[in-house]
Design an enzyme around this catalytic site. Structure first.
Site, short mmCIF file in Angstrom:
data_model
loop_
_atom_site.label_atom_id
_atom_site.label_comp_id
_atom_site.label_asym_id
_atom_site.label_seq_id
_atom_site.Cartn_x
_atom_site.Cartn_y
_atom_site.Cartn_z
N HIS A 164 -8.00 53.53 57.67
CA HIS A 164 -9.34 53.38 57.88
C HIS A 164 -9.55 53.40 59.33
O HIS A 164 -8.80 52.83 60.09
CB HIS A 164 -9.76 51.98 57.45
CG HIS A 164 -11.43 51.60 57.63
ND1 HIS A 164 -12.31 52.14 56.79
CD2 HIS A 164 -11.89 51.06 58.65
CE1 HIS A 164 -13.49 51.80 57.40
NE2 HIS A 164 -13.13 51.03 58.19
N ASN A 195 -5.47 64.46 57.43
CA ASN A 195 -4.58 63.49 57.28
C ASN A 195 -3.82 64.08 56.19
O ASN A 195 -2.43 63.93 56.42
CB ASN A 195 -5.22 62.25 56.94
CG ASN A 195 -5.51 61.36 58.07
OD1 ASN A 195 -4.59 60.82 58.86
ND2 ASN A 195 -6.77 61.11 58.23
N GLY A 204 -9.55 66.74 55.05
CA GLY A 204 -8.11 66.41 54.73
C GLY A 204 -7.22 66.70 55.72
O GLY A 204 -5.87 67.27 55.79
N ASN A 224 -4.28 53.12 52.10
CA ASN A 224 -5.54 53.47 52.50
C ASN A 224 -5.23 53.60 54.22
O ASN A 224 -4.72 52.71 54.72
CB ASN A 224 -6.73 52.72 52.23
CG ASN A 224 -8.00 53.52 52.70
OD1 ASN A 224 -8.07 54.49 52.73
ND2 ASN A 224 -9.05 52.55 53.14
N ILE A 229 -11.63 52.08 44.68
CA ILE A 229 -10.59 52.10 43.39
C ILE A 229 -10.82 50.97 42.59
O ILE A 229 -11.09 49.89 42.90
CB ILE A 229 -9.30 51.71 43.94
CG1 ILE A 229 -8.90 53.14 45.07
CG2 ILE A 229 -8.14 52.02 42.96
CD1 ILE A 229 -8.88 54.61 44.64
C1 GRF Z 1 -10.35 59.37 58.56
O1 GRF Z 1 -10.70 59.07 59.78
C2 GRF Z 1 -9.93 58.18 57.73
O2 GRF Z 1 -9.47 57.20 58.50
C3 GRF Z 1 -10.91 57.90 56.91
O3 GRF Z 1 -11.45 58.94 56.58
C4 GRF Z 1 -11.13 60.05 57.46
C5 GRF Z 1 -10.53 61.46 56.87
O4 GRF Z 1 -10.20 62.36 57.59
N1 GRF Z 1 -10.36 56.91 55.88
P1 GRF Z 1 -9.64 63.41 57.22
O5 GRF Z 1 -10.25 64.03 55.84
O6 GRF Z 1 -8.12 63.17 56.73
O7 GRF Z 1 -9.62 64.74 58.29
#
Ligand code: GRF
Length: 196
Positions: free
Chosen positions: A112, A17, A15, A110, A96
């Protein structure tokens, strides 16, 4: 109504992000309100992070439903009840399905950890290192029915650090935390302008 775009963040893991987006909303860098955090993994650390805020957290496990469709219908009911306009995937580890895509057409985003279309799917950083690339990166894209295949909104390169997955992941996360808020801000701003 405060005029802010209402978003739901979906996450299955750490989490970081989510945390960066939540901070950006509080600081006024992202003109949005995180209305809820949804996780399919009730034990994930994102729940702990969300608990530090007053954002509603919803944990829904697909295995508790008879089908993916039933799972997504339950989700849609919650999202619509909260007036969620956009779904922001941040480390959400599930594809999804058509039910949710139809309810939020071109409104699911999303992030990635690669320069798509290279290295889609799981462990993108491990895939990049195994391939021996020197530069990988981050992609923000709209979600369609494929695995990391929707229209690309933004990309940024990141150097692979000494072939080391942990150090490279750290560098990728630092870029993600900036690129995601900036991309969402321009997406929401252009939508607001086109509505005006
Ligand atoms: C990120 O690297 C994102 O690009 C990928 O999953 C990871 C999630 O990281 N889809 P976090 O849970 O937000 O730390």
């Amino acid at each position: 109504m405060n005029g802010k775009t209402k978003i739901a963040v979906f996450a299955s893991g750490s989490g970081s992000n989510f945390e960066a987006l939540e901070f950006a909303c509080r600081e006024g860098e992202l003109d949005a309100e995180i209305t809820l955090v949804m996780t399919d993994k009730p034990a994930s650390f994102v729940v702990e992070r969300a608990r530090q805020t007053d954002i509603r957290t919803v944990a829904l496990e697909p295995k508790a439903f008879p089908s993916k469709q039933a799972f997504e219908e339950a989700l849609i009911a919650i999202l619509q009840d909260e007036g969620v306009e956009w779904i922001v995937l941040a480390g959400y580890m599930r594809l999804i399905g058509p039910t949710l895509l139809a309810a939020y057409p071109s409104r699911i985003v999303n992030i990635h950890p690669s320069l798509l279309p290279s290295f889609p799917g799981k462990d993108a950083i491990g895939q990049a290192i195994a391939h021996g690339v020197k530069v990988t990166g981050v992609t923000v894209h709209l979600v369609d029915e494929g695995m990391d295949t929707g229209p690309i909104l933004a990309q940024a390169p990141v150097q692979v650090v000494d072939g080391n997955p942990e150090l490279t992941a750290k560098a990728i996360h630092a870029v993600e935390h900036v690129l995601y808020k900036e991309t969402l801000q321009s997406l929401f701003t252009s939508e607001t302008k086109s509505k005006a």
